[in-house]
Design an enzyme around this catalytic site. Structure first.
Site, PDB file in Angstrom:
ATOM      1  N   GLY A 213      -4.565   0.039  -4.272  1.00  0.00           N
ATOM      2  CA  GLY A 213      -3.360   0.448  -5.008  1.00  0.00           C
ATOM      3  C   GLY A 213      -2.126  -0.198  -4.421  1.00  0.00           C
ATOM      4  O   GLY A 213      -2.220  -1.135  -3.623  1.00  0.00           O
ATOM      5  N   ASN A 214      -0.961   0.286  -4.831  1.00  0.00           N
ATOM      6  CA  ASN A 214       0.286  -0.209  -4.235  1.00  0.00           C
ATOM      7  C   ASN A 214       1.286   0.932  -4.142  1.00  0.00           C
ATOM      8  O   ASN A 214       0.997   2.058  -4.551  1.00  0.00           O
ATOM      9  CB  ASN A 214       0.837  -1.403  -5.035  1.00  0.00           C
ATOM     10  CG  ASN A 214       1.141  -1.047  -6.468  1.00  0.00           C
ATOM     11  OD1 ASN A 214       1.946  -0.157  -6.733  1.00  0.00           O
ATOM     12  ND2 ASN A 214       0.494  -1.720  -7.401  1.00  0.00           N
ATOM     13  N   ARG A 215       2.462   0.660  -3.597  1.00  0.00           N
ATOM     14  CA  ARG A 215       3.399   1.727  -3.246  1.00  0.00           C
ATOM     15  C   ARG A 215       4.337   2.131  -4.393  1.00  0.00           C
ATOM     16  O   ARG A 215       5.249   2.912  -4.192  1.00  0.00           O
ATOM     17  CB  ARG A 215       4.264   1.288  -2.062  1.00  0.00           C
ATOM     18  CG  ARG A 215       3.467   1.044  -0.808  1.00  0.00           C
ATOM     19  CD  ARG A 215       4.380   0.639   0.343  1.00  0.00           C
ATOM     20  NE  ARG A 215       3.606   0.079   1.432  1.00  0.00           N
ATOM     21  CZ  ARG A 215       2.930   0.808   2.313  1.00  0.00           C
ATOM     22  NH1 ARG A 215       2.948   2.117   2.239  1.00  0.00           N
ATOM     23  NH2 ARG A 215       2.256   0.223   3.275  1.00  0.00           N
ATOM     24  N   ALA A 280       4.004  -1.749 -11.548  1.00  0.00           N
ATOM     25  CA  ALA A 280       3.554  -2.676 -10.505  1.00  0.00           C
ATOM     26  C   ALA A 280       2.063  -2.883 -10.720  1.00  0.00           C
ATOM     27  O   ALA A 280       1.240  -2.066 -10.288  1.00  0.00           O
ATOM     28  CB  ALA A 280       3.832  -2.090  -9.127  1.00  0.00           C
TER      29      ALA A 280
END
Ligand SMILES: Cc1cc2nc3c(=O)[nH]c(=O)nc-3n(C[C@H](O)[C@H](O)[C@H](O)COP(=O)(O)O)c2cc1C
Length: 408
Positions: A213-215, A280
């Site tokens: 995943g990402n932030r 994102a």
């Protein structure tokens, strides 16, 4: 709470009836005032048994009115003035009694007289015991009012003061505010425009329990969706991983992976006026997903996961626009940690975007998860507009100002 442009200097009449939920309306009055509205509260005689006008005067900074004001002699017919000058009237809680009065055009107190004289949209927020709400008389009155164009917010399900659990609770002030944004926004510039927004990060599964995943928190995309609602747009929000609550009036589609987001974006944006890609989206996904949880053994030292490219959503949108009508305007985001403007400019041109928002996500006060952002807007005509640090809601306003110009 931040000032909300939609409410700035809007004149709102807030009617308060005699129900237990009346105490929550003080919070609503405060929220509307903080949002920038000029709030005139009118309490029925029964409402004053639950909460005093002093509380409303204190939180709004304006006189709160009661039935005594109907018979004032120092102003020219105050009820007609109030009704005519209001941009919006909200009645919360709206009791069974007041709903019955309004349905029959009765005007025997300050609030019902003002409501009858009002030319603005009226939001009714019913709150009462479940039996009173489900009673055929109340239901018929509400139906009559709906048909006459009144906007009915709630009631919510839950526990009521009587101890009964069911429909009858007043909606929470934050939700009433959200509802009011939809009603007020309907008269704004984007009315009738279909806008698709994406938000949050994607999750690319490795096995049934793990993902890459990402932030991204989704805050910027949600702020854009809310700002588009405030301007009257018909908004579809395609959300990856984000725990944020859906803005009132938004159609939310939850997705997980970049592949799912790509499919949802292409379908939703086919007939859209605009697409704003604030999500994102992962650039890479696992080449294959394990069917079962990958187990470690006592001999496991390392694990290699091969990554391959995810679908390029903006490229797919560009191709769709070339083939069919697609979104009339496409806006992208470039989240970068280095060579911000060069990378953003290259993405702007290669993906055929109308506008790109370059976002330095390495700064602690901008980018992922925080409430502020510092961005530069780059357009297809070569225009470069650097913006100072501001809230994500303010960034959303700038983006929508530019979108309004592009849609013209
Ligand atoms: C303790 C108490 C709680 C009440 N709560 C409600 C309520 O939540 N909703 C409602 O419709 N009426 C409620 N009522 C009844 C109303 O106060 C009553 O019908 C009154 O006439 C309403 O007047 P208004 O519509 O002018 O404010 C309550 C009455 C009492 C005594």
């Amino acid at each position: 709470m931040d000032m909300i442009p939609l409410f700035h200097n809007k004149h709102i009449v807030l009617g308060v009836c005699g129900g237990i939920a009346a105490y929550k309306t003080a919070d609503l009055a405060s929220k509307l005032t903080q949002a920038g509205a000029l709030v005139d509260c009118i309490l029925t005689e029964s409402a004053t048994k639950f909460i005093g006008p002093v509380t409303f005067a204190a939180v709004t900074g304006r006189a709160a009115l009661t039935d005594a004001d109907l018979w004032r002699t120092d102003a020219h017919v105050p009820h007609v003035q109030l009704g005519e000058s209001a941009d919006l009237t909200i009645i919360a809680p709206a009791t069974a009694n007041t709903l019955a009065k309004l349905a029959h055009g009765q005007a025997d107190n300050m609030l019902s007289v003002v409501a009858l004289a009002a030319r603005c949209p009226i939001i009714l927020v019913p709150a009462m015991d479940g039996g009173m709400w489900s009673n055929a008389a109340t239901q018929a009155n509400v139906e009559t009012l709906r048909q006459r164009g009144f906007n009915v917010c709630g009631p919510a399900m839950g526990r009521m003061a009587s101890g009964l659990v069911g429909a009858g609770r007043m909606e929470e002030p934050a939700d009433i505010l959200g509802f009011a944004r939809v009603v007020l926004g309907k008269r704004s510039a984007f009315s009738g425009q279909k806008i698709v927004v994406t938000a949050g990060g994607t999750h690319e599964a490795i096995d049934p329990v793990r993902f890459i995943g990402n932030r991204s928190s989704g805050k910027q995309g949600f702020a854009i969706a809310q700002a588009a609602i405030d301007r009257g747009a018909d908004v579809t929000l395609i959300v990856g991983a984000s725990a944020l609550p859906t803005p009132f009036g938004v159609t939310r589609i939850n997705v997980e992976s970049a592949q799912q987001m790509c499919e949802a974006v292409l379908a939703a944006s086919r007939e859209a006026d605009a697409l704003v890609m604030a999500a994102a989206v992962a650039d890479f996904q696992a080449a294959s997903q394990a069917d079962q949880k990958i187990k470690k053994t006592k001999d496991t030292v390392d694990l290699e996961v091969k990554l391959v490219r995810t679908p390029d959503i903006l490229q797919a949108v560009k191709e769709q626009r070339e083939k069919t009508s697609g979104p009339r305007v496409t806006i992208g985001f470039a989240a970068e940690t280095q060579n911000l403007l060069a990378n953003a400019t290259s993405k702007l041109h290669s993906k055929g975007l109308d506008l790109i928002i370059a976002n330095d996500v390495s700064a602690s006060d901008a980018g992922f998860a925080v409430d502020t952002n510092r961005v530069t807007l780059l357009d297809a005509g070569g225009g470069v507009e650097p913006l100072p640090i501001m809230s994500k809601a303010q960034v959303a306003e700038h983006v929508l100002n530019r979108l309004a110009a592009l849609l013209k």
